[in-house]
Design an enzyme around this catalytic site. Structure first.
Site, mmCIF file in Angstrom:
data_model
loop_
_atom_site.group_PDB
_atom_site.id
_atom_site.type_symbol
_atom_site.label_atom_id
_atom_site.label_comp_id
_atom_site.label_asym_id
_atom_site.label_seq_id
_atom_site.Cartn_x
_atom_site.Cartn_y
_atom_site.Cartn_z
ATOM 1 C CG ASP A 1 -4.924 -3.545 -3.655
ATOM 2 O OD1 ASP A 1 -4.529 -2.734 -2.805
ATOM 3 O OD2 ASP A 1 -5.934 -4.256 -3.491
ATOM 4 C CD GLU A 2 -8.785 -3.696 -5.128
ATOM 5 O OE1 GLU A 2 -8.131 -4.461 -4.390
ATOM 6 O OE2 GLU A 2 -9.045 -2.520 -4.819
ATOM 7 C CG HIS B 1 -9.943 -8.811 -5.140
ATOM 8 N ND1 HIS B 1 -11.019 -7.959 -5.243
ATOM 9 C CD2 HIS B 1 -9.158 -8.313 -4.150
ATOM 10 C CE1 HIS B 1 -10.883 -6.983 -4.349
ATOM 11 N NE2 HIS B 1 -9.780 -7.174 -3.673
ATOM 12 C CE LYS C 1 -5.985 -9.556 -2.914
ATOM 13 N NZ LYS C 1 -5.940 -8.116 -3.253
ATOM 14 C CE LYS D 1 -3.981 -2.184 0.516
ATOM 15 N NZ LYS D 1 -5.152 -2.084 -0.321
ATOM 16 C CE LYS E 1 -10.565 -1.161 2.795
ATOM 17 N NZ LYS E 1 -9.257 -0.726 2.266
#
Ligand code: CAP
Ligand code: MG
Length: 435
Positions: A185-186, A275, A183, A157, A315
């Site tokens: 990210d999408e 995902h 991983k 991130k 979240k």
């Protein structure tokens, strides 16, 4: 005026489904002026053989293909209805065609104010045409050499923007901190600042380095989402570099490409991480759309080895009961029906798949998630390690310490007295539940 509609011929409240019928549970609210019977007739008709009017010619054999709405239960401002579909309606092994039937035109019918596809019971003669997961829970645990705890992973991130080199360096820190997986990210595929093929090459070097240093199995959920032929090409590159998983954004890719990649990745012995980005566009409204539990069921049937299930505490919207339903659907050989949320499902020889909890997690929330999911899951903690006051490696350590604390039945507070990384994480986030 002669009868022009024939919807109610698709309703029989005394119908007893046959063992080969495919059963769908819907929630619906009739539009004003439409009776419950007219509404369920439309649902069964438009999703099987019907149309809006009686027809000049209707061969008698068609009757055998008509769906039957047969059980109604009132619920709040709407109703639940079960619809039985003759198996011959469905092409063996064709998930897209199933969706075009039970999740197609009916969502646009003016006669319905709301419609939600809640769950499906697949009969054995339908299930037998699908592969299910290649490795499943036991297979992955054997490959990754992780026995009784959740597998852990993190996404670098900010979620996109790092170069391939920076991405691989963050992967090293994540793995050396004790996590099993890094991983993508999408929304990361192959960009000019992080080319897929370069990322794979650099990640491979880092993985080999960490595996040598730690003696542990390390792997990555590298995103191959693209047009299907390119996905097959990227799957081969991952295989050639010794990776044991591939990641696919299954909703945006569609069931057809997931089925194609299940074949290809299955030939390589590789697991699929699914995902679910875009799922909330159709599963969030409790009155309209398609449930995440049905999406999870369909993806286990097609053959992903793990799929995101929500966290109930993170979240993103994911109600506790829905997380429980999804994890039951993914892990059990026989799913039991639950209120009107879930139908029975016998999975026969389809392997169990991992639920993946992710989204706003940090070490302070680990016990909450494991309370719901237990150890038979994947925990993805991304911001929750890269935001640690001492950085990624310390964040991963803190998360592993939180898992150990939970499994040793020791409170985080007590465990933190002797584990500094956990203490530092609790000092920053405590037990907060991000919005
Ligand atoms: C989580 C995440 C995941 C979401 C997906 C993100 O990052 O990488 O994509 O969890 O949601 O992009 O937000 P954080 P779900 O750990 O930093 O929140 O798992 O509900 O499908
Ligand atoms: Mg993400």
């Amino acid at each position: 005026m002669s009868k022009v509609e024939w919807y109610t011929e698709f309703v029989d409240l005394n119908y007893k489904p046959s063992k080969t019928d495919l059963i769908v549970l819907f929630y619906f609210e009739p539009a004003s002026g439409i009776s419950v019977n007219e509404a369920i007739g439309r649902i069964a008709s438009e999703s099987s053989t019907g149309t809006w009017t009686t027809l000049f010619k209707l061969p008698s054999r068609m009757k055998k293909l008509m769906a039957t709405a047969y059980e109604i239960n009132k619920s709040g401002s709407g109703y639940f209805v079960k619809v039985a579909y003759p198996l011959d309606l469905w092409e063996p092994g064709n998930a897209a065609q199933l969706l075009s039937g039970i999740a197609g035109n009916i969502f646009g019918m003016k006669a319905l104010k709301n419609l939600r596809l809640v769950d499906v019971n697949f009969p054995k003669d339908y299930i037998k045409h699908f592969k299910g997961p290649k490795n499943g829970i036991q297979g992955i645990r054997k490959i990754m050499k992780v026995k009784n705890r959740p597998l852990t992973g993190a996404v670098p991130k900010p979620k996109i923007g790092f170069s391939a080199k920076e991405h691989a360096e963050i992967a090293y820190e994540t793995w050396i901190g004790g996590f099993d997986l890094t991983k993508d990210d999408e929304n990361l595929s192959s960009t000019k600042f992080n080319n897929f093929y370069q990322r794979v090459a650099l990640m491979t070097k880092m993985r080999d380095k960490v595996e040598k240093e730690t003696g542990d199995r390390k792997d990555a959920l590298i995103n191959i989402t693209h047009e299907t032929k390119e996905m097959e090409k990227r799957a081969k590159v991952l295989h050639d570099h010794g990776w044991r998983y591939a990641m696919i954004d299954v909703v945006v890719s569609g069931t057809s490409s997931v089925q194609t990649l299940r074949e290809k990745l299955g030939d390589y012995g590789m697991s699929i991480h699914a995902h679910r980005a875009m799922h909330a566009s159709f599963d969030r409204n409790p009155k309209h759309g398609i449930t995440m539990s049905f999406l999870a069921k369909l993806m286990r049937l097609i053959g992903v080895d793990q799929i995101h299930c929500g966290t109930a505490v993170g979240k993103l919207v994911s109600p506790r009961q829905e997380v429980i339903n999804i994890s039951n659907i993914l892990r059990e050989q026989k799913t039991k029906s639950y209120r009107h949320d879930l139908l029975d499902q016998n999975w026969y020889n389809i392997k169990p798949a991992f639920p993946v909890a992710s989204g706003g997690l940090h070490p302070g929330l680990v016990p909450d998630v494991l309370e719901i999911l237990g150890n038979q899951c994947n925990l993805l903690v991304s911001g929750g390690i890269h935001g640690h006051p001492k950085g990624t490696r310390a964040g991963a350590k803190a998360t592993m310490q939180a898992i150990d604390a939970y499994n040793s039945k020791i409170s985080l507070k007590e465990y933190a007295l002797s584990h500094i990384e956990l203490r530092q994480a609790l000092e920053k986030w405590g037990l907060m539940k991000p919005m």
